[in-house]
Scaffold this active site. Structure first.
Site, PDB file in Angstrom:
ATOM      1  N   HIS A  37       0.869  -1.171   0.000  1.00 45.28           N
ATOM      2  CA  HIS A  37       0.000   0.000   0.000  1.00 45.28           C
ATOM      3  C   HIS A  37       0.915   1.235   0.000  1.00 45.28           C
ATOM      4  CE1 HIS A  37      -2.776   2.962   1.793  1.00 45.28           C
ATOM      5  NE2 HIS A  37      -3.762   2.168   1.426  1.00 45.28           N
TER       6      HIS A  37
ATOM      7  N   ASP B 121       3.120  -4.699   7.927  1.00 40.65           N
ATOM      8  CA  ASP B 121       1.927  -3.887   7.796  1.00 40.65           C
ATOM      9  C   ASP B 121       0.726  -4.802   8.035  1.00 40.65           C
ATOM     10  OD1 ASP B 121      -0.344  -2.622   6.913  1.00 40.65           O
ATOM     11  OD2 ASP B 121       0.539  -1.819   5.078  1.00 40.65           O
TER      12      ASP B 121
ATOM     13  N   GLN C 163      -4.434  -5.165   7.057  1.00 35.89           N
ATOM     14  CA  GLN C 163      -5.442  -6.093   6.539  1.00 35.89           C
ATOM     15  C   GLN C 163      -5.378  -7.468   7.192  1.00 35.89           C
ATOM     16  OE1 GLN C 163      -7.812  -5.009   4.801  1.00 35.89           O
ATOM     17  NE2 GLN C 163      -7.038  -3.165   3.825  1.00 35.89           N
TER      18      GLN C 163
ATOM     19  N   LYS D  21     -10.290  -0.381  10.846  1.00 33.76           N
ATOM     20  CA  LYS D  21     -10.523  -1.543   9.996  1.00 33.76           C
ATOM     21  C   LYS D  21     -10.882  -2.777  10.824  1.00 33.76           C
ATOM     22  CE  LYS D  21      -7.138  -0.012   6.530  1.00 33.76           C
ATOM     23  NZ  LYS D  21      -7.824   0.461   5.324  1.00 33.76           N
TER      24      LYS D  21
ATOM     25  N   CYS E 178      -4.808   2.453  -3.672  1.00 35.58           N
ATOM     26  CA  CYS E 178      -3.497   2.898  -3.181  1.00 35.58           C
ATOM     27  C   CYS E 178      -2.406   1.875  -3.487  1.00 35.58           C
ATOM     28  CB  CYS E 178      -3.526   3.192  -1.687  1.00 35.58           C
ATOM     29  SG  CYS E 178      -4.539   4.595  -1.266  1.00 35.58           S
TER      30      CYS E 178
END
Ligand SMILES: Cc1ncc(COP(=O)(O)O)c(C=O)c1O
Lengths: 124, 401
Positions: free
Chosen positions: B114, B191, B194, B217, B357
């Site tokens: 991202h 990261d 997600q 999220k 993104c």
């Protein structure tokens, strides 16, 4: 509910008017919406300060293709001065639909390309 | 079944929400917790010598403990509150990165990152002459063999990798990558934007040095994010922002900073957001993260099967497997994703259309300008997918040239 994809838009999207290219354009420009990848190449033949012929190759969403098609129809015969006066509201009127902020750029792409070809200043 | 816990679906009874990778919906309990704070004990935290401030401080610090437990950190001192994943990654680039990654060192990221896990490193590499390199994406996953060879050879100071791709849904083998990075003397930043909201993420088992994720999220509010840093690294890090709340003592020309994690939380934090996130974690824990994962896995399988029946639809990402999370990007022959999303919206179906993104992945690897993406959380069900697929079919007939 506001139906954006009404008959007029879909017709122009499916068979865009003035699609294609010119052999001997006097003016031309390409323009792109980087965020969604819509692109247009517009070619013009100008005579006595007016658009005599216009062709465009537009690749993108239905809104941008229909806008290019509808715009190309009304531009023939128009003077540079009157093209310079066209704005967002005029494009919305031509399309006959309300567009959300996220889609307005799609509709404005063809006008931006025409202005670029004619070296007219564009706002934004 | 879980839909009734989320007021958005009561207030928009027809809504099919398939955009949880962008942000998730919030259960009533999260909204109530925030309201409760503002209505009953709103006050600033730390140093308030009165009851409601102590109550707010307690709620804030309990969240830190809860998060530590949720990701199995050794200590809550390893948890720093930020605004979101983006800020968490920037914090590392601008503190640890700036001080520890030297000229000619390498930072290795991947083509599926991202933008928030590309730009901070791009900026850092420009500032200190660092060499930024990319792991290739091949057949919708990281080319691990080449990555391993590259890490062995170039020994990057940092590997910054997404756990789950927000465009492809691919789950990356971060545990293995951590092992390879460490063997070569480097660090790994994961990261988790997600992954943490959808599956068990255990920082000790993964041996992560840094983990970044966003509250919004994972059923929590916007404005609150988390950065996990292994304590031995955190101890040596200098502050990011400076100001109130992060000091031991200040004199005219010198300051003694507070210990971590406070050292990295300058200014009044998002107290309400933290309290909301705490309620979100409670909600997820009540259901059980394994259950959430299984639920989304079943939906993914179901959606992939239904979509694969449509000949005009190309599904990006891996086939259904262990390495496939609940994010599905599709490309439909000759129909622009914006048209699809707009027409789906006319049927109250919310999906995302665009580049998500991921310019590099889209442009250089997938060679598409945009995709239509659906993504899930616990409130989704097979009916949502049925409505999406039915709607998609009618759009294809309506708009096909
Ligand atoms: C993989 C990944 N990383 C980072 C981010 C950025 O998250 P935020 O906008 O909450 O900082 C996202 C969100 O879209 C994401 O999907």
């Amino acid at each position: 509910m506001n139906q954006i994809y009404k008959e007029l838009i879909l017709d122009h999207y499916k068979s865009p008017q003035n699609a294609g290219s010119l052999d001997n354009p006097t003016h031309e420009a390409t323009e792109e919406n980087t965020s969604c990848g819509d692109s247009i190449k517009v070619q013009l033949i100008m005579k006595d300060g007016r658009i005599k012929k216009i062709k465009h190759i537009t690749e993108g969403c239905a809104i941008s293709v229909a806008a290019a098609s509808l715009l190309s129809e009304i531009l023939v015969g128009k003077s540079i001065i009157s093209i310079g006066k066209l704005d967002e509201q005029d494009i919305i009127k031509i399309l006959g639909v309300q567009l959300t902020a996220s889609r307005i750029n799609c509709a404005l792409l063809p006008l931006r390309a025409v202005r670029k070809a004619l070296k007219l200043k564009t706002e934004n | 079944m879980y839909k009734s816990d989320f007021p958005i679906f009561k207030n928009n009874p027809n809504l099919v929400y398939l955009d949880s990778a962008a942000t998730s919906q919030k259960p009533q309990s999260v909204i109530d917790a925030i309201k409760d704070y503002y209505e009953n004990y709103n006050s600033n935290i730390h140093r308030g010598i009165y009851k409601i401030s102590e109550q707010a401080t307690d709620a804030y610090e309990k969240t830190r403990k809860k998060i530590a437990k949720f990701i199995n950190a050794k200590s809550e001192k390893e948890i720093i509150f930020t605004r979101n994943t983006t800020e968490s990654i920037n914090l590392i680039a601008k503190t640890w990165g700036k001080e520890n990654v030297k000229a000619e060192d390498k930072i290795l990221i991947s083509e599926m990152e991202h933008h928030s896990n590309i730009l901070p490193w791009q900026q850092l590499s420009g500032e200190q002459n660092i060499c930024l390199r990319y792991i290739n994406v091949r057949d919708h996953k990281l080319d691990i063999q080449r990555a391993e060879a590259e890490i062995n050879e170039t020994k990057p100071a940092l590997l910054a990798i997404t756990h789950v791709s927000n465009s492809l849904g691919t789950i990356n083998p971060v545990k293995k990558l951590a092992e390879i990075a460490h063997k070569n003397g480097g660090m790994i930043l994961i990261d988790g934007a997600q992954s943490v909201p959808h599956m068990q993420v255990d920082v000790q088992s993964l041996d992560a040095d840094f983990l970044a994720f966003s509250g919004h999220k994972m059923l929590g509010p916007t404005g609150i994010g988390v950065l996990y840093v292994k304590e031995e690294i955190l101890k040596k890090m200098n502050p990011f922002l400076t100001g109130g709340g992060m000091i031991k003592s200040v004199s005219r020309f010198e300051t003694e900073f507070a210990d971590h994690p406070y050292k990295f939380e300058a200014g009044t934090p998002d107290i309400a957001g933290t309290i909301g996130l705490s309620a979100a974690i409670d909600y997820m824990n009540t259901i059980g993260i394994e259950r959430i994962e299984t639920h989304e896995r079943n939906l993914t399988k179901y959606a992939l099967k239904k979509l694969s029946g449509l000949s005009e639809v190309t599904i990006l990402g891996l086939p259904f497997s262990e390495d496939r999370a609940g994010v599905i990007s599709i490309v439909v022959d000759e129909i622009h994703p914006h048209d699809i999303a707009q027409l789906l919206d006319e049927n109250n179906i919310a999906v995302r259309a665009g580049h998500h993104c991921n310019h590099i992945l889209m442009k250089d690897v997938l060679k598409v300008t945009a995709t239509t993406r659906i993504s899930f959380h616990i409130y989704n069900d097979e009916n949502d997918i049925d409505r999406f697929v039915e709607s998609l079919k009618s759009i294809m007939t309506k708009i096909k040239r």
